[in-house]
Structures are given as structure tokens and as C-alpha cells.
Enzyme design. Structure first.
Site, PDB file in Angstrom:
ATOM      1  N   TYR A  44       0.841  -1.123  -0.010  1.00 51.61           N
ATOM      2  CA  TYR A  44       0.091   0.058   0.042  1.00 51.61           C
ATOM      3  C   TYR A  44       0.811   1.294   0.133  1.00 51.61           C
ATOM      4  O   TYR A  44       0.199   2.390  -0.078  1.00 51.61           O
ATOM      5  CB  TYR A  44      -0.937   0.171   1.181  1.00 51.61           C
ATOM      6  CG  TYR A  44      -2.285  -0.249   0.643  1.00 51.61           C
ATOM      7  CD1 TYR A  44      -3.161   0.612  -0.045  1.00 51.61           C
ATOM      8  CD2 TYR A  44      -2.872  -1.579   1.230  1.00 51.61           C
ATOM      9  CE1 TYR A  44      -4.264   0.545  -0.488  1.00 51.61           C
ATOM     10  CE2 TYR A  44      -4.311  -1.689   0.560  1.00 51.61           C
ATOM     11  CZ  TYR A  44      -4.837  -0.828  -0.212  1.00 51.61           C
ATOM     12  OH  TYR A  44      -6.346  -1.113  -0.722  1.00 51.61           O
ATOM     13  N   ASP A  47      -4.081 -35.575   9.252  1.00 49.03           N
ATOM     14  CA  ASP A  47      -5.256 -36.347   8.620  1.00 49.03           C
ATOM     15  C   ASP A  47      -4.398 -37.244   7.916  1.00 49.03           C
ATOM     16  O   ASP A  47      -3.662 -37.280   7.297  1.00 49.03           O
ATOM     17  CB  ASP A  47      -6.139 -35.340   7.633  1.00 49.03           C
ATOM     18  CG  ASP A  47      -6.859 -34.524   8.591  1.00 49.03           C
ATOM     19  OD1 ASP A  47      -7.201 -34.605   9.836  1.00 49.03           O
ATOM     20  OD2 ASP A  47      -7.453 -33.536   8.136  1.00 49.03           O
ATOM     21  N   GLU A  59      -2.053 -30.736  12.906  1.00 47.68           N
ATOM     22  CA  GLU A  59      -2.407 -30.367  11.657  1.00 47.68           C
ATOM     23  C   GLU A  59      -3.469 -29.112  11.766  1.00 47.68           C
ATOM     24  O   GLU A  59      -3.393 -28.040  11.321  1.00 47.68           O
ATOM     25  CB  GLU A  59      -3.012 -31.306  10.671  1.00 47.68           C
ATOM     26  CG  GLU A  59      -3.277 -30.621   9.172  1.00 47.68           C
ATOM     27  CD  GLU A  59      -3.871 -31.745   8.267  1.00 47.68           C
ATOM     28  OE1 GLU A  59      -3.678 -32.956   8.475  1.00 47.68           O
ATOM     29  OE2 GLU A  59      -4.376 -31.333   7.176  1.00 47.68           O
TER      30      GLU A  59
END
EC number: 5.6.2.2
Lengths: 407, 407
Positions: free
Chosen positions: A150, A288, A236
């Protein structure tokens, strides 16, 4: 009726399974191994033609930028062009170094010249980025990538452009991006048996309630790390982290719980890397049982390809895959309704992973991944909730730890 | 060259602008007003036909569930159907109550019956959810929505289904969803002049380094809130929050910094609501100057429509819009390159907001929004970086506070 049977076990786990002295035996063996492990002798590793960047104090970064501009000025005075030599971060310029267990950059570099019409914009952006970074490091403050973008929207146009040039800039200077004091948003959490100082404030992660402490994006503000933990449990996703944190799992088995909430941000990866390096305790991963879980594990271990130049401070070698592993699905009799069929995209990703160095070098990982691809089944950590919400903390993890069941 | 001029000011702001005694005068006036404000006399508010839910202790939740099942059993014994009466959460069953400044539910309810073929699945899901919630509240633990979903994937099929039924369940019992001890992931951060206990751990947010404390998803574990802050600064995004936190803005002007990192989660909204209610200090909002910033502000203030039944613990009335306001763009001479053109979608959303009650009741908000739609320009908080990275903490906010420039 396997699930029913398990559910009973969850409600009343055998007492011995919760005795830390019994449970932690394997963890301690692993830890002792770590302690005897000699650091890689860099002189034996062939890094010729490789670029390994290292952390730099702010003064050195400022000095390096000044040197770049002096060189550019001299080049102009000689009647030559205003240009930078920028290392290539493309895949063809990367190499996996087995001894270091991470990706490093080869030495290919390209010229970015102001006199070249095709490069004039990129060179201008790079010049502006160097000047902004110089301001930030000399002031000793940190800014976000968004802040940086910016300051000159007209020049940068899109944040992706200033972000990419930022990595080029770090690479050119020869330091990790974090040393430029420009950070991305942070999102990781830590709780458990670790204390440190953050910008002078003493932080005790055993007394951080049930949520824990936000992992700071400014890793250089962390000092004086102390811990009596025997291992780090890398989780995770935040759902499993929340369960472990609320049950204060770390009080029973001295450990540090960390989550990057899915795909980890740079801050979380640096924090883990630093903890492992300083505390020298095993890192056990709880992800997972799907290709995405393994992919995330690889990001922690070997780094993402886009930032391979920065692998030193970002990667944590030798993370153990505790679970949820494809073989756990049968070993723990996970009910059918909690196993999900892999999608074609999952299968594609799994096949891709089977070709990756970080998988190939561990035969047991290859076996697990092949099993996943063969059964075409996946499962999230949350699937263990089928045995009761506290099954993970009261049965699954203690048993895994006691059996040293990680690969 | 307005930006250049501003940049100089940022480097050397006038001394008086940083004197808390001068700067905080308007904040204190606002705070004194708050203290004299009587709570809304509920007897004068016409809530006939309205459903306002209130927090319940875990025992009461468990009891309410038991009562529902006893009623269902009795209904079956009478030879009638197994059914629940579920309040409707649809838009047509919602009303904005000006006196309370929030959305509440009307009394429409529909029957969910096991004997009705079209409803049998939903009734089964609801029964399962009630039974799981009963387990969770009687055990005194918290689980995530994802955990809940995974206890019976075969029945729930998609997480959206168990999530939706969860809200129905809370509504039927007549308590906020948080009282069911089922939480979504948390993502908010807090830092600054506030102390509280979280699950018995004393948390001091003035000593949380540069990142702050993760706002817990379990609001009921927070107790004993203390603070010497004079106001709460609610920051839309984490980039601006990070700037303020690193500069320890709260040390200069005693305040509490909170961010929900964009669209706020339930935990952050509850935390803000609780802080405001207990501390009775003004809440000043620092959001992007675009329709989305205003939309986020409305979520904090009036709640989202999907969870209007739970508005009591989730909403914070009377938040002041400090900035970044459309009129700031000119007032602070924001350079053109930091102003972005509104997209057609932005404009559509802005027009929509102009019809919303929470905007209409504040004429100054209407004026600002009309100005935005007229100029078709938007700007993020980060746009202020154009005047130097610390312009926000050293010039913009102190000036805003001193001038009492909020609406």
C-alpha cells in the site's frame, strides 16, 4: 460391532496406559537418539553451486542494501546499466539435498536491468522494495506484506507483484525473508510446556488457558526459550489442537502443542524449527490420513518450493509421522462411516507424493501412502471422535506414545 | 504534494498530539455518557411474539434436553408422533428491535416429526445432536462442530447439516449455541490493557508480546475481567492490529486492541460483547472504507441473520465508527494511488447497506455511505501506510481520538 467395543475402552481406558513413566519410554529413547545425533558436517555436503541463505542482523541487511545501491551507482558511473543480479527461484534452479533433508537453490541468477524495456518495471519495483525494506530495518519495526504493497499501489499494482519481488529481494541479499522485517499474517497457536520471552514479556504457555498463545509473526522478538517438554506434538488442524489443549494433555505427558491451522504460515514453521533446534526433542506429527495431511507435513519438513532459498530457518527435519496413518484405520477399527472415499484429485495428489524425495527416503512412509492409494480411503483426525470425544487424549495418543508407534 | 507533507508530519508529529491527557478528553466524555446510560428497560420494549434466548448453565441445558425427550416419550405413549417444535430461523421470522439495536426472532415454529416422511431424516439428526450435546454438557467438555459431525458421518452426511441442526437445537432449547459447548474454530486476537482468568490461568494482555492472546472459543471459561482501559479499539484486519500491537499503542493510550481478522467468528463477537458489557467503555471501530468494512461492523453490532436467535450474547450495540471513513480520504489527503475504484459488486453491496436498519438509524453513517457511493472510491486501512508505516499510531489515531472524530 467394533466401534461399540472401542467406545467402552474410551470411557474407561486401562490405567497403566496413562502412566507417563510407561507411556514415555519410547519418546525418551527417540530423544536420546536425537541428543547423540551430530549436526550435519557441512564440509562433507556438496553445496558447490548451491545458495543457502542464513539469518542476518538488521544492520547487516541495511548494509547489504546500501552495498547493492553503491554497486548500482558505480555501474551507472561506468556508463553501464542500473541493474541487479537476482537469483532464480524457479523449480529448475532447486535441488533436494538429502543430507540436509531440504530443498536449496542452485546458483542460477538472472540480470534485472533498468535499461531493458521488458524489465524496467520489475527493476523499478525492486528498487522501491529495497528502499522500503531499508527504512523498516533501520527503524527496527515490522510491517506486513499488505502495508508494503500500500505504500505505492500505483507502482506495485497487485500485491502478488510486491510479494514476489520481496522474496527476490531476500534472495538477492542472501537472508531469509523474515530478516527483512516484512511479515505475512500469523495464525498458528502454541500451548503447553514451554516458556519464552516475547519482546521482553515473559510468556508461559502452560498458563495460557485453553486456547494458548498466538505464535508471533516476528520470530526475532522471541528469546530465552525454556522447556521441560519431552516432545513436540504438531497438530495439523485446530479442532484436534483444541481438544488436546482443553484436556491439558501436556500436563499428563510433558509436551508442547503446536498447530498451524492447516497449511502452515511462515511464522509457525519458523517457530517449530527454532523449538526443535534449541530444545532437541522429537517432533511427532498428528495429521489427517489423506494426501493433504502428508503434503502439510512436507511443508513443515522440507519447505515449500517457492521459498526454498529460505529453507534453513523454515524447515524442521526429521518429523515423525505419528498418525493418523492409513494403517491406523484398520488398527483402530475405524467405523466405515468415518472413512471417506478419496476423490480423483486426492488420488492424483497421492501419486504425485509417491514421487517426492521426502517420501521416497522413508520406506515406511511409502508403504503407508501405497496403502492409502490401494484402499482409496481417507480419514480426518476428527474421525476418532466416533469412539467418544476424549478418545484421542485418553486412549489413542497414550497408546501411540507407549508403543513408539511413529515412522 | 500532499503525501510528502504528511510523511514529514508522520516522522515528527506535534508533541501535544501525543499527550494522553489531551488526546483522551473526548473518549472520557463518551465513556461518562455510557456510564449514565440506563440499561434498556425490557418491560418498555414490545417483545410480544419475540424469542430472545439467554445464557444457561450446563445443568439447565442438560435438563432442557431431558425434558424434550420426556415430552417426546409421553407423546409417543399417547399414541401421537415423536416430534420436536423447532423455531424458524428464516428471514421472515426475524425483526430488528430498535431499542435493543439487534435482530430477534419472532415466534414462528414448525413441527419436526419422525412420522413425516419428508422430515424423518432431519428429526433423526436432531435427536442424535441432542444426545451428543447432552453428553458434552454433562461431561463439562467442549467440542468443535467438526468433532460433532464426525461422530456420525453416515447420518449427518455433510457438516452443513449437523451445523444447521445445531443452531436449531440451541434455538429449541432457548439458549445461545455457545451454551451447547460446541464451538467453531477461533481466530480472534486481543492485546492491551485487560486481564482475565482463562480456565483458572491468569492472563495479562499487556504482557502478551507483540502478537497478543488468542481469543478463546470457550467464552464460559473466562472470568474475573479487570481493566484500566479507557476504550476498546476494534480493528477489522490483522495487519493494522499488528502495527498497533508492535507499537504498543495501548501503553500510550490505555486501550484494548481486538481483531477478528476480517469477518469475525462467534468467539470474538462474544468476547467483545462481554468486555463492553462488563467494562462499560466505548468501542471504537477501525475498519476499511468500503462496504465490506461496514458490513463487518454490522455483524459485530447487530449480529448475522443466521444467528439472530443468539443476538444477546453475540452483539455489541453502540459501536462508534472511528475510521477509515469515506470522508477521511479527503480529510487526510489520501494520495490517489491508494484509493481504489469500487467494483460493481461493492456498489451493489453499498446500496444494499443503505436500506439496512443499523445504517438508517444513524444519519452520519448514511451520509458517509452516500459519499462512498457518490465518489465510487474505497480504501483499506493499509492505505495510510503511504504516509509512513507508523503514521497510524503516531498521527492518525491520536488526532482522531483528540478530535472525538467518530460517529
Amino acid at each position: 460391532m467394533a466401534p461399540k467395543k472401542k467406545q467402552k475402552k474410551a470411557a474407561a481406558p486401562e490405567a497403566e496406559i496413562l502412566d507417563p513413566e510407561v507411556v514415555l519410554k519410547e519418546v525418551r529413547r527417540c530423544r536420546a537418539l536425537l541428543a547423540t545425533q551430530k549436526p550435519v558436517d557441512m564440509s562433507t555436503v556438496d553445496l558447490s553451486g548451491m545458495r543457502v541463505v542464513d539469518a542476518m542482523p538488521a544492520d547487516d541487511v541495511a548494509y547489504a542494501i546500501e552495498a547493492l545501491f553503491v554497486a548500482a551507482a558505480e555501474s551507472i558511473m561506468r556508463g553501464e546499466s542500473f541493474k541487479f543480479d537476482v537469483p532464480s527461484r524457479s523449480a529448475t534452479n532447486q535441488r533436494y539435498v538429502r543430507e540436509l533433508d531440504r530443498i536449496v537453490l542452485k546458483h542460477n541468477a538472472s540480470e534485472r536491468s533498468f535499461a531493458n524495456v521488458g524489465q524496467v518495471r520489475k527493476t523499478a519495483i525492486m528498487t522501491r522494495v529495497f528502499s522500503l525494506v531499508h527504512e523498516v530495518v533501520t527503524k527496527g519495526i515490522h510491517v506486513t506484506k499488505r502495508d508494503l504493497f500500500y505504500t505505492d499501489v500505483k507502482l506495485f499494482k497487485k500485491q502478488e507483484e510486491s510479494d514476489a519481488v520481496l522474496d527476490d529481494a531476500a534472495c538477492t541479499i542472501g537472508c531469509p525473508r523474515s530478516c527483512l522485517n516484512v511479515v505475512a499474517a500469523d495464525k498458528g497457536l502454541v500451548v503447553g510446556r514451554v516458556q519464552f520471552d516475547e519482546d521482553g514479556d515473559p510468556i508461559d504457555c502452560t498458563r495460557m488457558g485453553v486456547t494458548g498463545k498466538a505464535i508471533p509473526a516476528y520470530i526475532d522478538k522471541i528469546s530465552n526459550i525454556r522447556s521441560d517438554a519431552e516432545f513436540i506434538l504438531l497438530v495439523e488442524k485446530d479442532a484436534a489442537y483444541n481438544r488436546l489443549a482443553e484436556d491439558r494433555f501436556y500436563n499428563q505427558f510433558p509436551c508442547i502443542l503446536i498447530t498451524g491451522k492447516g497449511q502452515p504460515d511462515v511464522a509457525t514453521r519458523m517457530f517449530l524449527s527454532r523449538l526443535k533446534a534449541e530444545l532437541k526433542i522429537p517432533v511427532l506429527a498428528f495429521v489427517d490420513s489423506d494426501p493433504y495431511g502428508l503434503k502439510i507435513l512436507s511443508v513443515y519438513m522440507s519447505g515449500s518450493k517457492a521459498m526454498s532459498y529460505d529453507a534453513n530457518s523454515l524447515t524442521t527435519p526429521d518429523i515423525k509421522w505419528l498418525g493418523l496413518r492409513p494403517s491406523d484405520l484398520d488398527a483402530y477399527n475405524l467405523p466405515d462411516q468415518c472413512r471417506l472415499p478419496m476423490t480423483p484429485k486426492d488420488i492424483e495428489m497421492g501419486k504425485q507424493l509417491l514421487k517426492e524425495d521426502f517420501v521416497l527416503k522413508n520406506k515406511q512412509w511409502v508403504k503407508e501412502l501405497e496403502r492409502m492409494l490401494h484402499t482409496k480411503q481417507k480419514a480426518e483426525i476428527q474421525a476418532l471422535s466416533a469412539f467418544g470425544f476424549q478418545f484421542v487424549t485418553q486412549v489413542y495418543l497414550p497408546r501411540k506414545l507407549r508403543q513408539g508407534d511413529w515412522i
